[in-house]
Design an enzyme around this catalytic site. Structure first.
Site, PDB file in Angstrom:
ATOM      1  N   LEU A 108       0.878  -1.155  -0.053  1.00  0.00           N
ATOM      2  CA  LEU A 108       0.114   0.015   0.081  1.00  0.00           C
ATOM      3  C   LEU A 108       0.887   1.172   0.007  1.00  0.00           C
ATOM      4  O   LEU A 108       1.805   1.221   0.849  1.00  0.00           O
ATOM      5  CB  LEU A 108      -0.831  -0.078   1.209  1.00  0.00           C
ATOM      6  CG  LEU A 108      -2.036  -1.054   1.406  1.00  0.00           C
ATOM      7  CD1 LEU A 108      -2.712  -0.882   2.687  1.00  0.00           C
ATOM      8  CD2 LEU A 108      -3.151  -0.573   0.217  1.00  0.00           C
ATOM      9  N   ASP A 109       0.600   2.285  -0.932  1.00  0.00           N
ATOM     10  CA  ASP A 109       1.642   3.500  -0.972  1.00  0.00           C
ATOM     11  C   ASP A 109       1.412   4.085   0.366  1.00  0.00           C
ATOM     12  O   ASP A 109       0.531   3.976   1.179  1.00  0.00           O
ATOM     13  CB  ASP A 109       1.267   4.012  -2.516  1.00  0.00           C
ATOM     14  CG  ASP A 109       0.090   4.722  -2.341  1.00  0.00           C
ATOM     15  OD1 ASP A 109      -0.681   5.214  -1.202  1.00  0.00           O
ATOM     16  OD2 ASP A 109      -0.700   4.845  -3.531  1.00  0.00           O
ATOM     17  N   LEU A 110       2.243   5.222   0.447  1.00  0.00           N
ATOM     18  CA  LEU A 110       2.312   5.961   1.500  1.00  0.00           C
ATOM     19  C   LEU A 110       1.096   6.665   2.081  1.00  0.00           C
ATOM     20  O   LEU A 110       0.665   6.570   3.228  1.00  0.00           O
ATOM     21  CB  LEU A 110       3.388   7.360   1.124  1.00  0.00           C
ATOM     22  CG  LEU A 110       3.634   8.368   2.339  1.00  0.00           C
ATOM     23  CD1 LEU A 110       4.122   7.783   3.456  1.00  0.00           C
ATOM     24  CD2 LEU A 110       4.349   9.466   1.801  1.00  0.00           C
ATOM     25  N   SER A 112      -2.074   5.533   1.088  1.00  0.00           N
ATOM     26  CA  SER A 112      -3.086   4.606   1.326  1.00  0.00           C
ATOM     27  C   SER A 112      -3.126   3.998   2.548  1.00  0.00           C
ATOM     28  O   SER A 112      -2.143   3.885   3.400  1.00  0.00           O
ATOM     29  CB  SER A 112      -2.732   3.602   0.367  1.00  0.00           C
ATOM     30  OG  SER A 112      -2.987   4.148  -1.084  1.00  0.00           O
TER      31      SER A 112
END
Length: 258
Positions: A108-110, A112
């Site tokens: 999951l990106d920063l 999210s």
């Protein structure tokens, strides 16, 4: 020579130890980062037997434990890497003391949030990420802008934005208040930041993105930074041969970031 006397290929051994996926372990061998009994490992067809000492970047690695899987509620503001070159806080630094070495299933990106699966077994991580599983990944997405429900429905046929072709995305409008709306978005395979890029192509800005499920595993009532081990029964049901002796599930609050 039997499997017991020959041992196990070092890349698979490292994956089961939670160091990295087998593919990444092979890359680490190419980068001369692995040593076996004090000697550099130069080929993935190197075998580890009981009593051998394996080191990664000079640090000893413990032998593989039983396969375990955790659900973690990732908050925004954490990156899903073990070391970030920009010095940003990581998911792994937020985990409670006493956790074994783990890797994530996907990322999951920063910015999210939501469900992130963690495991101490790189082989299990690889299996859970396989597109052939056909597992849906479901998200709650808050967007800013005017939602065109017909265009939203058409995403299920696949789409192209900025020259990039995306597979089927199932998106429905849940609620709307002014220029803000909540969507439920589901996909089986996803490119990097796919939801954000597709929504941007529809003139919608994603202001919040929460993963609520990954295949059969649900975020449920987990609170932010909370961690819960998947029970042995559930793990056996989903992957019958993945773990025969997983320990009892327990829920643990992760330590707070400074």
């Amino acid at each position: 020579m039997t499997q017991e006397t020959r041992g196990e290929r070092i890349a698979k051994w490292l994956a089961r130890s939670g160091v990295a996926s087998r593919r990444d372990a092979e890359r680490m061998i190419e980068e001369n980062r692995i040593r076996l009994n004090g000697q550099p490992v130069t080929h993935p067809a190197t075998f580890v037997t009981n009593g051998d000492i394996v080191q990664v970047d000079g640090e000893p690695v413990s032998a593989p434990e039983r396969t375990r899987l955790w659900r973690y509620h990732k908050p925004d503001g954490l990156v899903t890497t073990h070391k970030d070159p920009e010095g940003r806080p990581t998911v792994f630094a937020s985990l409670p003391e006493g956790m074994p070495r783990v890797i994530s299933v996907g990322r999951l990106d920063l910015n999210s949030e939501g469900l992130l699966l963690l495991t101490n077994d790189g082989e299990l991580a690889r299996r859970l990420e396989l597109p052939s599983n056909g597992w849906l990944r479901r998200y709650r997405v808050r967007v800013f802008g005017v939602v065109d429900e017909e265009r939203l429905a058409n995403l299920a046929q696949g789409s192209v934005f900025d020259g990039v072709r995306y597979g089927p995305i199932h998106a429905v409008l849940d609620s709307r208040k002014g220029d803000n709306a909540w969507l439920t978005v589901s996909l089986k395979e996803g490119k990097n930041r796919e939801i954000r890029k597709v929504m941007a192509g529809m003139n919608l800005h994603v202001s919040r993105l929460i993963r609520t499920s990954y295949g059969p595993f649900q975020l449920g009532t987990l609170q932010r930074r909370e961690l819960e081990e998947v029970s042995p029964r559930v793990l056996r049901d989903q992957l019958p041969k993945a773990a025969e002796k997983a320990p009892t599930a327990r829920r643990t609050p992760a330590k707070q970031a400074d």
